[in-house]
Write a protein that holds these residues in place. Structure first.
Motif, PDB file in Angstrom:
ATOM      1  N   THR A 179      40.025  37.684  39.048  1.00  0.00           N
ATOM      2  CA  THR A 179      40.227  36.268  38.751  1.00  0.00           C
ATOM      3  C   THR A 179      40.523  36.526  37.221  1.00  0.00           C
ATOM      4  O   THR A 179      40.382  37.752  36.361  1.00  0.00           O
ATOM      5  N   ALA A 180      41.015  35.509  36.567  1.00  0.00           N
ATOM      6  CA  ALA A 180      41.343  35.754  35.135  1.00  0.00           C
ATOM      7  C   ALA A 180      40.267  36.137  34.285  1.00  0.00           C
ATOM      8  O   ALA A 180      40.365  36.981  33.315  1.00  0.00           O
TER       9      ALA A 180
ATOM     10  N   THR B 107      48.397  41.005  39.314  1.00  0.00           N
ATOM     11  CA  THR B 107      49.604  39.885  39.684  1.00  0.00           C
ATOM     12  C   THR B 107      49.299  39.734  41.076  1.00  0.00           C
ATOM     13  O   THR B 107      49.438  38.341  41.453  1.00  0.00           O
TER      14      THR B 107
ATOM     15  N   SER C 271      46.673  39.262  42.692  1.00  0.00           N
ATOM     16  CA  SER C 271      45.495  38.327  42.579  1.00  0.00           C
ATOM     17  C   SER C 271      45.852  37.234  42.295  1.00  0.00           C
ATOM     18  O   SER C 271      45.303  36.070  42.853  1.00  0.00           O
ATOM     19  N   GLU C 272      46.729  36.870  41.313  1.00  0.00           N
ATOM     20  CA  GLU C 272      47.257  35.651  40.865  1.00  0.00           C
ATOM     21  C   GLU C 272      48.080  34.943  41.883  1.00  0.00           C
ATOM     22  O   GLU C 272      47.598  33.581  41.863  1.00  0.00           O
TER      23      GLU C 272
ATOM     24  N   GLN D  11      46.259  30.578  42.251  1.00  0.00           N
ATOM     25  CA  GLN D  11      47.417  30.004  41.118  1.00  0.00           C
ATOM     26  C   GLN D  11      46.742  28.754  40.238  1.00  0.00           C
ATOM     27  O   GLN D  11      46.857  28.619  39.393  1.00  0.00           O
TER      28      GLN D  11
ATOM     29  N   ARG E 265      44.019  30.200  37.814  1.00  0.00           N
ATOM     30  CA  ARG E 265      44.848  31.007  36.862  1.00  0.00           C
ATOM     31  C   ARG E 265      45.451  30.089  35.706  1.00  0.00           C
ATOM     32  O   ARG E 265      45.641  30.163  34.803  1.00  0.00           O
TER      33      ARG E 265
ATOM     34  N   LYS F 177      45.121  29.511  31.943  1.00  0.00           N
ATOM     35  CA  LYS F 177      46.416  29.617  30.876  1.00  0.00           C
ATOM     36  C   LYS F 177      46.298  28.407  29.917  1.00  0.00           C
ATOM     37  O   LYS F 177      46.520  28.635  28.955  1.00  0.00           O
TER      38      LYS F 177
END
Length: 205
Positions: free
Chosen positions: A86-87, A115, A117-118, A122, A125, A129
Motif C-alpha cells: 500500500t502507499a 508499481t 501493487s498500485e 488504484q 493510491r 496522492k
C-alpha cells in the motif's frame, strides 16, 4: 546468501549471562506457492557446548522482497516489502532509510513491486496522492492549520498527515511513471515476472 556467507555478530547475548555468535542471512524460496519470496534466517551458537556448535536455524516470514540491515545501535534485522504494498507501507519503507542504500538493480525490483501493487489499489493510491499533493503545495503546515484549509480531505487523521509530511520532507517520490529507474535503463515490461535475487525469472510453476 546462505549460512556460509551470512552476516555474523560475535558477541550476541545468550540466556542471562552468556555470549554466543549469531549469523543472519536471507533465503529465497525456490519452489511452491512462495517461490521467489524471501525470508530472514538466524542461527546462534550454543556456548554451553564445546567448540562452535550451531543451534537449529530460526526461519522468518516470507515476503516479496526483504533486505538485511544493521542499525546504528548494532541491531540487525530485515526490512520487508510485501507483494501488495500500500502507499502507507511504501512510505514507511522509504522512511526506514533502506531505499537510500539500495543499488540500481535493487531499486528496480522495489519499483516493480510498488508499481504492480498500485494496479491492484488504484482507488486507495489515488486518495493518498490527492493528500500528498495538498501537503506538498501547503509547505508541510502544522496539522491543525492544514485541516482548516482543506476540510474536503477529512477524514484525514493526524498520524496519516504526519506520515505524508515526513515522506515529503524526506524527498519522497510521487510514484508516477517509472520513478525508480535510471534514465539510461531499458524499457521495463511491468507484465513480466519479477526477477529473483540471482537475476533469474520464475518459470511460473
Amino acid at each position: 546468501m546462505d549460512a556460509e556467507s551470512a552476516f555474523v555478530v560475535d558477541d550476541y547475548p545468550y540466556s542471562y549471562h552468556l555470549l554466543c555468535k549469531i549469523r543472519y542471512w536471507l533465503e529465497t524460496s525456490t519452489k511452491g506457492a512462495k517461490k521467489g519470496d524471501v525470508r530472514m534466517v538466524t542461527q546462534t551458537t550454543n556456548p554451553r557446548r564445546p567448540g562452535e556448535s550451531w543451534n537449529t536455524p530460526k526461519l522468518g516470514q516470507y515476503s516479496a522482497l526483504r533486505f538485511l540491515a544493521q542499525y546504528e545501535n548494532g541491531h540487525v534485522d530485515s526490512v520487508p516489502l510485501a507483494v501488495w504494498t500500500t502507499a502507507e507501507r511504501w512510505m514507511r519503507f522509504y522512511l526506514s532509510g533502506t531505499w537510500a542504500l539500495l543499488n540500481a538493480y535493487e531499486r528496480k525490483r522495489v519499483g516493480l513491486v510498488v508499481t504492480l501493487s498500485e494496479r491492484g489499489d488504484q482507488v486507495g493510491r489515488a486518495r493518498w496522492k490527492v493528500r500528498m499533493d495538498a501537503v506538498r503545495a501547503g509547505g508541510c503546515l502544522p496539522y491543525e492549520e492544514f485541516i482548516a484549509l482543506h476540510p474536503e480531505l477529512e477524514p484525514f487523521v493526524e498520524a496519516d498527515y504526519d506520515l505524508i509530511r515526513d515522506y515529503v520532507q524526506a524527498g519522497g517520490f510521487d510514484l508516477v511513471g517509472r520513478w525508480w529507474a535510471d534514465p539510461a535503463d531499458s524499457v521495463v515490461d511491468l507484465d513480466a515476472e519479477i526477477p529473483l535475487a540471482d537475476g533469474s525469472v520464475p518459470d511460473g510453476d
